[in-house]
Design a protein around this motif. Structure first.
Motif: not given
Length: 67
Positions: A17-30
């Motif tokens: 719901k919030e800040r997907p960039e903390l979990f995802m980077q591009g199409e993969s996980v960070r």
């Protein structure tokens, strides 16, 4: 059944719901997020291309301090 790539897209669209960039980077996980499939590192399973099977257990663990 899809693959891990499609699972991550679904998670991003439906669960984050919030800040997907903390979990995802591009199409993969960070970097810093350990992905286990049936208790095995996803790197051994084919990462994004792993075809999900019924009863698979996918676990995401943050290895970063404070995760």
């Amino acid at each position: 059944p899809g693959d891990i790539r499609n699972l991550l897209k679904w998670i991003k669209q439906n669960l984050l719901k919030e800040r997907p960039e903390l979990f995802m980077q591009g199409e993969s996980v960070r970097p810093g997020i350990l992905v286990l499939i049936n208790e095995a590192d996803w790197e051994l399973m084919g990462e994004l291309d792993y075809k999900l099977q019924d009863q698979d257990n996918v676990l995401f663990i943050s290895t970063l301090h404070g995760g």
